[in-house]
Design a protein around this motif. Structure first.
Motif, mmCIF file in Angstrom:
data_model
loop_
_atom_site.group_PDB
_atom_site.id
_atom_site.type_symbol
_atom_site.label_atom_id
_atom_site.label_comp_id
_atom_site.label_asym_id
_atom_site.label_seq_id
_atom_site.Cartn_x
_atom_site.Cartn_y
_atom_site.Cartn_z
ATOM 1 N N ASP A 94 0.829 -1.203 0.000
ATOM 2 C CA ASP A 94 0.000 0.000 0.000
ATOM 3 C C ASP A 94 0.868 1.259 0.000
ATOM 4 O OD1 ASP A 94 -2.098 -1.709 0.113
ATOM 5 O OD2 ASP A 94 -3.056 -0.803 1.861
ATOM 6 N N ALA A 95 1.997 1.197 0.691
ATOM 7 C CA ALA A 95 2.917 2.329 0.783
ATOM 8 C C ALA A 95 4.208 1.836 1.395
ATOM 9 C CB ALA A 95 2.316 3.460 1.630
ATOM 10 N N VAL A 96 5.268 2.634 1.254
ATOM 11 C CA VAL A 96 6.532 2.313 1.924
ATOM 12 C C VAL A 96 6.921 3.471 2.831
ATOM 13 C CG1 VAL A 96 7.394 0.751 0.141
ATOM 14 C CG2 VAL A 96 7.931 3.190 0.001
ATOM 15 N N LEU A 97 7.483 3.103 3.966
ATOM 16 C CA LEU A 97 8.023 4.064 4.917
ATOM 17 C C LEU A 97 9.524 4.158 4.660
ATOM 18 C CD1 LEU A 97 7.235 5.737 7.546
ATOM 19 C CD2 LEU A 97 8.182 3.782 8.803
ATOM 20 N N VAL A 98 9.996 5.312 4.237
ATOM 21 C CA VAL A 98 11.418 5.485 3.911
ATOM 22 C C VAL A 98 12.166 5.882 5.171
ATOM 23 C CG1 VAL A 98 13.089 6.744 2.528
ATOM 24 C CG2 VAL A 98 10.878 6.122 1.542
ATOM 25 N N CYS A 99 13.116 5.047 5.576
ATOM 26 C CA CYS A 99 13.923 5.295 6.775
ATOM 27 C C CYS A 99 15.402 5.442 6.432
ATOM 28 C CB CYS A 99 13.731 4.163 7.779
ATOM 29 S SG CYS A 99 12.056 4.036 8.423
ATOM 30 N N CYS A 100 15.699 5.873 5.213
ATOM 31 C CA CYS A 100 17.085 6.027 4.768
ATOM 32 C C CYS A 100 17.608 7.407 5.152
ATOM 33 C CB CYS A 100 17.188 5.848 3.261
ATOM 34 S SG CYS A 100 16.757 4.194 2.703
ATOM 35 N N HIS A 101 18.852 7.446 5.614
ATOM 36 C CA HIS A 101 19.496 8.696 5.970
ATOM 37 C C HIS A 101 20.710 8.931 5.069
ATOM 38 C CE1 HIS A 101 16.908 8.424 9.362
ATOM 39 N NE2 HIS A 101 17.601 7.501 9.992
ATOM 40 N N GLY A 102 20.790 10.129 4.491
ATOM 41 C CA GLY A 102 21.942 10.482 3.673
ATOM 42 C C GLY A 102 21.960 9.760 2.335
ATOM 43 N N GLY A 103 22.912 10.162 1.476
ATOM 44 C CA GLY A 103 23.125 9.503 0.202
ATOM 45 C C GLY A 103 21.887 9.454 -0.669
ATOM 46 N N PRO A 104 21.793 8.445 -1.546
ATOM 47 C CA PRO A 104 20.683 8.382 -2.502
ATOM 48 C C PRO A 104 19.332 8.107 -1.851
ATOM 49 C CG PRO A 104 22.023 6.397 -2.634
ATOM 50 C CD PRO A 104 22.769 7.354 -1.755
ATOM 51 N N GLY A 105 19.326 7.690 -0.582
ATOM 52 C CA GLY A 105 18.064 7.463 0.096
ATOM 53 C C GLY A 105 17.395 8.732 0.570
ATOM 54 N N GLU A 106 18.170 9.840 0.617
ATOM 55 C CA GLU A 106 17.621 11.088 1.134
ATOM 56 C C GLU A 106 17.842 12.270 0.198
ATOM 57 O OE1 GLU A 106 17.536 13.588 5.383
ATOM 58 O OE2 GLU A 106 19.021 12.011 5.094
ATOM 59 N N ASN A 107 18.476 12.048 -0.941
ATOM 60 C CA ASN A 107 18.776 13.186 -1.828
ATOM 61 C C ASN A 107 17.845 13.275 -3.037
ATOM 62 O OD1 ASN A 107 19.640 11.294 -3.717
ATOM 63 N ND2 ASN A 107 21.813 11.829 -3.570
ATOM 64 N N GLY A 108 16.802 12.459 -3.069
ATOM 65 C CA GLY A 108 15.850 12.486 -4.171
ATOM 66 C C GLY A 108 15.980 11.318 -5.134
ATOM 67 N N THR A 109 17.093 10.598 -5.084
ATOM 68 C CA THR A 109 17.304 9.477 -6.008
ATOM 69 C C THR A 109 16.297 8.362 -5.761
ATOM 70 O OG1 THR A 109 19.673 9.991 -6.124
ATOM 71 C CG2 THR A 109 18.986 7.804 -6.846
ATOM 72 N N LEU A 110 16.206 7.897 -4.536
ATOM 73 C CA LEU A 110 15.247 6.843 -4.193
ATOM 74 C C LEU A 110 13.819 7.329 -4.413
ATOM 75 C CD1 LEU A 110 14.474 4.105 -2.966
ATOM 76 C CD2 LEU A 110 14.670 5.168 -0.704
ATOM 77 N N GLN A 111 13.547 8.556 -4.035
ATOM 78 C CA GLN A 111 12.201 9.103 -4.184
ATOM 79 C C GLN A 111 11.768 9.115 -5.654
ATOM 80 O OE1 GLN A 111 14.606 10.332 -2.213
ATOM 81 N NE2 GLN A 111 13.658 10.055 -0.213
ATOM 82 N N ALA A 112 12.686 9.460 -6.545
ATOM 83 C CA ALA A 112 12.369 9.463 -7.971
ATOM 84 C C ALA A 112 12.079 8.053 -8.476
ATOM 85 C CB ALA A 112 13.521 10.082 -8.761
ATOM 86 N N ALA A 113 12.878 7.088 -8.028
ATOM 87 C CA ALA A 113 12.658 5.704 -8.448
ATOM 88 C C ALA A 113 11.297 5.197 -7.967
ATOM 89 C CB ALA A 113 13.776 4.814 -7.915
ATOM 90 N N LEU A 114 10.936 5.525 -6.742
ATOM 91 C CA LEU A 114 9.646 5.085 -6.208
ATOM 92 C C LEU A 114 8.491 5.720 -6.977
ATOM 93 C CD1 LEU A 114 10.454 5.195 -2.380
ATOM 94 C CD2 LEU A 114 10.223 3.153 -3.818
ATOM 95 N N GLU A 115 8.641 6.991 -7.352
ATOM 96 C CA GLU A 115 7.593 7.631 -8.158
ATOM 97 C C GLU A 115 7.443 6.951 -9.507
ATOM 98 O OE1 GLU A 115 7.580 11.830 -8.570
ATOM 99 O OE2 GLU A 115 7.420 12.192 -6.413
ATOM 100 N N LEU A 116 8.565 6.646 -10.155
ATOM 101 C CA LEU A 116 8.504 6.004 -11.467
ATOM 102 C C LEU A 116 7.971 4.576 -11.374
ATOM 103 C CD1 LEU A 116 11.854 7.299 -13.010
ATOM 104 C CD2 LEU A 116 9.530 7.980 -13.651
ATOM 105 N N ALA A 117 8.129 3.971 -10.185
ATOM 106 C CA ALA A 117 7.589 2.626 -9.975
ATOM 107 C C ALA A 117 6.138 2.673 -9.509
ATOM 108 C CB ALA A 117 8.440 1.887 -8.954
ATOM 109 N N GLY A 118 5.610 3.872 -9.234
ATOM 110 C CA GLY A 118 4.226 4.008 -8.794
ATOM 111 C C GLY A 118 3.987 3.576 -7.362
ATOM 112 N N ILE A 119 5.023 3.678 -6.500
ATOM 113 C CA ILE A 119 4.904 3.238 -5.108
ATOM 114 C C ILE A 119 4.739 4.454 -4.196
ATOM 115 C CG2 ILE A 119 6.036 2.014 -3.217
ATOM 116 C CD1 ILE A 119 7.664 0.487 -5.295
#
Length: 370
Positions: A94-119
């Motif tokens: 239903d959704a994911v809780l992002v608990c990443c600190h720093g790097g690609p988990g917090e700089n928009g990289t992961l967020q962009a991938a999740l948007e493109l995956a529809g998550i």
């Protein structure tokens, strides 16, 4: 039962702290009766599903025993997928809780991938995450908006003068949690630090070091309505008798429980006017920086004047320790983060306007190249 994914780890210097935050969150969600999947992002940027009931010690040597490989695919049928036999199955989250600190988990990289995956995902948007991680860009918009901040400038190998006097603090342009930060006496020393630190290889910024200033921090959440936490004064090692000039990484995390066990004074014993001013400025930051989810705003102060230092868009332990006024349980904070994720996080892209009319009227590509 609806399932929730908790993402933690990642190829970041804050990988270990992210694991602590993620495991705290999985425990809390499971205790509330939620169906949880642990989504571990390794230091090598590989994805695995792990038992959400694991302990921190299970990750000491990397990917824990029993982990199942995952892939993250993009597009209409995108999502996290696992392979069983010859078939690939998508995790229905239903959704994911992002608990990443720093790097690609917090700089928009992961967020962009999740948007493109529809998550649907918790925390900052792509743009908000990128801005929060870029210390130079963030300082620039704060300064332009006329909010109180210390000057911050780009430091490059060709920098020969700065428009303010030393001593200086040198920081990574992209990074967090005081990793890679140094206090130096002059510009020559700043350049030496920048040339020799792996954490400054992607860029460095320089700002004045003010030994009279101390740290103040406040958390803000944006769902179901805008709320601010208590203000804390995190304590530096120097305040325990050691010679530490800035709030360091070990000050924040050496207790073994993420930010929960870090030494602090909360609520901070500061003048009422200082408290009020921090809250006013933080309200302005929400719109200015596109804050979403739970963010921690970090300030410097001499007890009277305040200066915005930075924002941490996915703070350690999701800043659960700051919600004492109002008193908000951790499970309550997580539930609202996930509700926000399901309501607002996935962007609806559109190709309206791309009707092929330009392509029909275009001459040959070869003609354009000549």
């Amino acid at each position: 039962m609806p399932e929730i994914g908790v993402i933690f780890g990642g190829p970041s210097p804050e990988h270990d702290v992210s694991i602590l935050t993620g495991l705290q969150a999985t425990r809390e969600l499971q205790g509330a009766g939620r169906s949880v999947r642990g989504l571990f992002w390794s230091k090598a940027a590989e994805w695995f599903e792990v038992d959400p009931g694991l302990e921190a010690s299970d990750f000491v040597n990397g990917v824990p025993t029993g982990a199942s490989p995952l892939s993250l695919t993009l597009g209409v049928d995108g999502g996290f997928r696992t392979t069983r036999g010859l078939r690939s199955h998508r995790l229905e989250l239903d959704a994911v809780l992002v608990c990443c600190h720093g790097g690609p988990g917090e700089n928009g990289t992961l967020q962009a991938a999740l948007e493109l995956a529809g998550i649907p995902y918790s925390g900052p948007s792509v743009a908000g995450a990128a801005l929060g991680m870029d210390k130079l860009a963030f300082a620039g918009i704060v300064e332009h908006a006329g909010l109180p901040t210390l000057p911050r400038r780009l430091l490059t190998p060709t920098t020969r003068e700065i428009d303010f006097d030393g001593p200086y603090i040198v920081k990574p342009r992209y990074g967090g949690s005081s990793i890679g930060i140094d206090v130096v006496a002059n510009l020559d020393a700043a350049n030496v630090v920048a040339d020799n630190s792996v954490h400054l290889s992607d860029g460095a910024v320089i700002e004045p070091f003010r030994p009279d200033l101390f740290d103040l921090q406040i958390a803000v959440r944006t769902w179901p309505q805008l709320e601010l936490s208590a203000i804390e004064r995190p304590l530096r090692s120097s305040e325990a008798g050691l010679q530490t000039e800035i709030l360091g990484y070990k000050d924040k995390y050496s207790g073994g429980e993420g930010m929960v066990s870090a030494p602090r004074e909360v609520p901070a014993q500061i003048p009422r006017d200082t408290d009020r001013r921090i809250r006013e400025v933080t309200h302005e930051l929400v719109q200015l920086a596109g804050i979403r989810g739970i963010t921690r705003a970090d300030y410097l102060s001499d007890g009277t004047e305040i200066y915005i230092n930075e924002i941490n868009t996915i703070p350690g332990s999701l800043a659960k320790y700051l919600w004492i006024a109002p008193k908000l349980p951790f499970g309550y904070l997580l539930s609202d983060l996930l509700s926000e994720a399901e309501s607002v996080s996935v962007r609806k892209w559109t190709s309206d306007g791309a009707d092929s009319s330009i392509l029909r009227g275009a001459s040959s590509i070869a003609a354009k190249l000549s």
